[in-house]
Design a protein around this motif. Structure first.
Motif, PDB file in Angstrom:
ATOM      1  N   LEU A   1     -16.048  -3.023   5.099  1.00  0.00           N
ATOM      2  CA  LEU A   1     -16.271  -2.148   3.949  1.00  0.00           C
ATOM      3  C   LEU A   1     -14.920  -1.636   3.488  1.00  0.00           C
ATOM      4  O   LEU A   1     -14.199  -0.985   4.247  1.00  0.00           O
ATOM      5  CB  LEU A   1     -17.165  -0.970   4.337  1.00  0.00           C
ATOM      6  N   VAL A   2     -14.564  -1.894   2.225  1.00  0.00           N
ATOM      7  CA  VAL A   2     -13.193  -1.632   1.791  1.00  0.00           C
ATOM      8  C   VAL A   2     -13.157  -1.008   0.405  1.00  0.00           C
ATOM      9  O   VAL A   2     -13.937  -1.361  -0.482  1.00  0.00           O
ATOM     10  CB  VAL A   2     -12.362  -2.941   1.790  1.00  0.00           C
ATOM     11  N   LEU A   3     -12.241  -0.075   0.224  1.00  0.00           N
ATOM     12  CA  LEU A   3     -11.874   0.510  -1.057  1.00  0.00           C
ATOM     13  C   LEU A   3     -10.347   0.441  -1.182  1.00  0.00           C
ATOM     14  O   LEU A   3      -9.665   0.082  -0.218  1.00  0.00           O
ATOM     15  CB  LEU A   3     -12.346   1.969  -1.132  1.00  0.00           C
ATOM     16  N   PRO A   4      -9.784   0.787  -2.334  1.00  0.00           N
ATOM     17  CA  PRO A   4      -8.325   0.741  -2.459  1.00  0.00           C
ATOM     18  C   PRO A   4      -7.583   1.655  -1.492  1.00  0.00           C
ATOM     19  O   PRO A   4      -6.440   1.377  -1.129  1.00  0.00           O
ATOM     20  CB  PRO A   4      -8.085   1.161  -3.911  1.00  0.00           C
ATOM     21  N   ASP A   5      -8.208   2.771  -1.068  1.00  0.00           N
ATOM     22  CA  ASP A   5      -7.493   3.719  -0.210  1.00  0.00           C
ATOM     23  C   ASP A   5      -8.003   3.780   1.224  1.00  0.00           C
ATOM     24  O   ASP A   5      -7.523   4.608   2.010  1.00  0.00           O
ATOM     25  CB  ASP A   5      -7.521   5.122  -0.826  1.00  0.00           C
TER      26      ASP A   5
ATOM     27  N   ALA B   1      -6.019  -5.944  -5.371  1.00  0.00           N
ATOM     28  CA  ALA B   1      -4.902  -6.234  -4.471  1.00  0.00           C
ATOM     29  C   ALA B   1      -4.817  -5.193  -3.361  1.00  0.00           C
ATOM     30  O   ALA B   1      -4.499  -5.516  -2.205  1.00  0.00           O
ATOM     31  CB  ALA B   1      -3.596  -6.281  -5.258  1.00  0.00           C
ATOM     32  N   LEU B   2      -5.112  -3.936  -3.690  1.00  0.00           N
ATOM     33  CA  LEU B   2      -5.096  -2.885  -2.684  1.00  0.00           C
ATOM     34  C   LEU B   2      -6.216  -3.097  -1.658  1.00  0.00           C
ATOM     35  O   LEU B   2      -6.000  -2.948  -0.450  1.00  0.00           O
ATOM     36  CB  LEU B   2      -5.256  -1.515  -3.349  1.00  0.00           C
ATOM     37  N   ARG B   3      -7.396  -3.451  -2.138  1.00  0.00           N
ATOM     38  CA  ARG B   3      -8.515  -3.702  -1.218  1.00  0.00           C
ATOM     39  C   ARG B   3      -8.170  -4.844  -0.266  1.00  0.00           C
ATOM     40  O   ARG B   3      -8.412  -4.760   0.947  1.00  0.00           O
ATOM     41  CB  ARG B   3      -9.786  -4.045  -1.997  1.00  0.00           C
TER      42      ARG B   3
ATOM     43  N   LEU C   1       0.810  -1.213   0.000  1.00  0.00           N
ATOM     44  CA  LEU C   1       0.000   0.000   0.000  1.00  0.00           C
ATOM     45  C   LEU C   1       0.843   1.264   0.000  1.00  0.00           C
ATOM     46  O   LEU C   1       0.384   2.311  -0.469  1.00  0.00           O
ATOM     47  CB  LEU C   1      -0.923   0.006   1.216  1.00  0.00           C
ATOM     48  N   THR C   2       2.061   1.173   0.515  1.00  0.00           N
ATOM     49  CA  THR C   2       2.891   2.376   0.630  1.00  0.00           C
ATOM     50  C   THR C   2       4.014   2.425  -0.396  1.00  0.00           C
ATOM     51  O   THR C   2       4.928   3.242  -0.271  1.00  0.00           O
ATOM     52  CB  THR C   2       3.481   2.490   2.051  1.00  0.00           C
TER      53      THR C   2
ATOM     54  N   GLN D   1      -3.002   8.419  -0.300  1.00  0.00           N
ATOM     55  CA  GLN D   1      -3.029   8.261  -1.754  1.00  0.00           C
ATOM     56  C   GLN D   1      -2.645   6.835  -2.105  1.00  0.00           C
ATOM     57  O   GLN D   1      -1.547   6.387  -1.795  1.00  0.00           O
ATOM     58  CB  GLN D   1      -2.057   9.250  -2.406  1.00  0.00           C
ATOM     59  N   ALA D   2      -3.556   6.123  -2.731  1.00  0.00           N
ATOM     60  CA  ALA D   2      -3.282   4.738  -3.099  1.00  0.00           C
ATOM     61  C   ALA D   2      -2.356   4.678  -4.307  1.00  0.00           C
ATOM     62  O   ALA D   2      -2.421   5.535  -5.197  1.00  0.00           O
ATOM     63  CB  ALA D   2      -4.592   4.014  -3.420  1.00  0.00           C
ATOM     64  N   PRO D   3      -1.476   3.676  -4.377  1.00  0.00           N
ATOM     65  CA  PRO D   3      -0.622   3.520  -5.563  1.00  0.00           C
ATOM     66  C   PRO D   3      -1.476   3.316  -6.812  1.00  0.00           C
ATOM     67  O   PRO D   3      -2.494   2.622  -6.778  1.00  0.00           O
ATOM     68  CB  PRO D   3       0.193   2.265  -5.242  1.00  0.00           C
TER      69      PRO D   3
END
Length: 230
Positions: A145-149, A188-190, A59-60, A179-181
């Motif tokens: 509850l999930v989003l990429p960021d 994958a981010l979620r 994520l970073t 800020q998400a990559p």
């Protein structure tokens, strides 16, 4: 002619100034901590499993060095904050247990993990926000509850530190990314956010003495319940 008493006062004053100057000079650095830390050490001890550490790295932006965390409590601290808040008003804003700030100023993938207990009379977001269709829903805890960021995980805690062993209190774990990559698959981010939420929530549930560890499985099984509708 200089009076003896005056000479003593002058010498005493010079000695005091000398002590102050030596105390303010950079002769001995009192900050002995590291100038940078990596993902395994940026969060409080015991908060992140090895899988969650890898998720934080994703994520970073990779194996990024971070600024040493400041003004962030550990799991025991936030458990105490939640306990005291709930005892007083039936709710608690909790606090942040991890703040991962990349040392590179051009890396904007700052990440934080926090906990909260919402008051029962004003609780919102656990289902109403998912009903609005903004988030991906996952079968974990009461709801995830999930989003990429960002992501939120609600889990039950029946504990003597809250309402007792026979009444479950929903605790909200939250992960936020400034800020998400953009070069990583959103799924994958979620799932990385979900991995961090699961690990952090398990650590807090253990610290709080939640019955059955908040009904959170020891091993995370990622299972989607619903996709966003808008």
């Amino acid at each position: 002619m200089t009076r003896p008493g005056l000479k003593i006062h002058v010498l005493a004053g010079l000695l005091v100034i000398g002590v102050l100057v030596s105390g303010c000079s950079g002769g001995e650095d009192t900050d002995t901590g590291p100038s940078e830390v990596f993902a395994a050490d940026v969060c409080s001890e015991g908060l992140l499993s090895p899988d969650a550490v890898r998720a934080l790295e994703l994520l970073t932006g990779g194996a990024t060095p971070f600024k040493p965390p400041k003004n962030v409590g550990d799991v025991a601290w936030v458990a105490g904050v939640l306990e005291r808040g709930y005892a007083k008003i039936g709710a608690s804003l909790g606090g942040t247990v991890c703040r991962a700030t990349p040392a590179d100023r051009m890396n904007y993938h700052d990440l934080s993990v926090s906990f909260e207990i919402e008051h029962e009379s004003t609780r919102m977001g656990e289902h109403t926000e998912s009903g609005k269709g903004y988030y991906w829903e996952y079968d974990l805890g009461r709801n995830a509850l999930v989003l990429p960021d960002n992501g939120r995980l609600y889990f039950d805690c029946a504990s003597d530190r809250l309402a007792g062993p026979d009444k479950s209190v929903p605790i909200k774990a939250r992960v936020s990314l400034r800020q998400a990559p953009t070069d990583v698959d959103p799924r994958a981010l979620r799932e990385a956010n979900l991995t961090i939420l699961h690990s952090a929530a398990r650590a807090l549930a253990k610290e709080m003495g939640c019955k059955n560890n908040g009904n959170l499985p020891e091993q995370l099984v990622i299972k989607e319940k619903a996709a966003p509708t808008r």
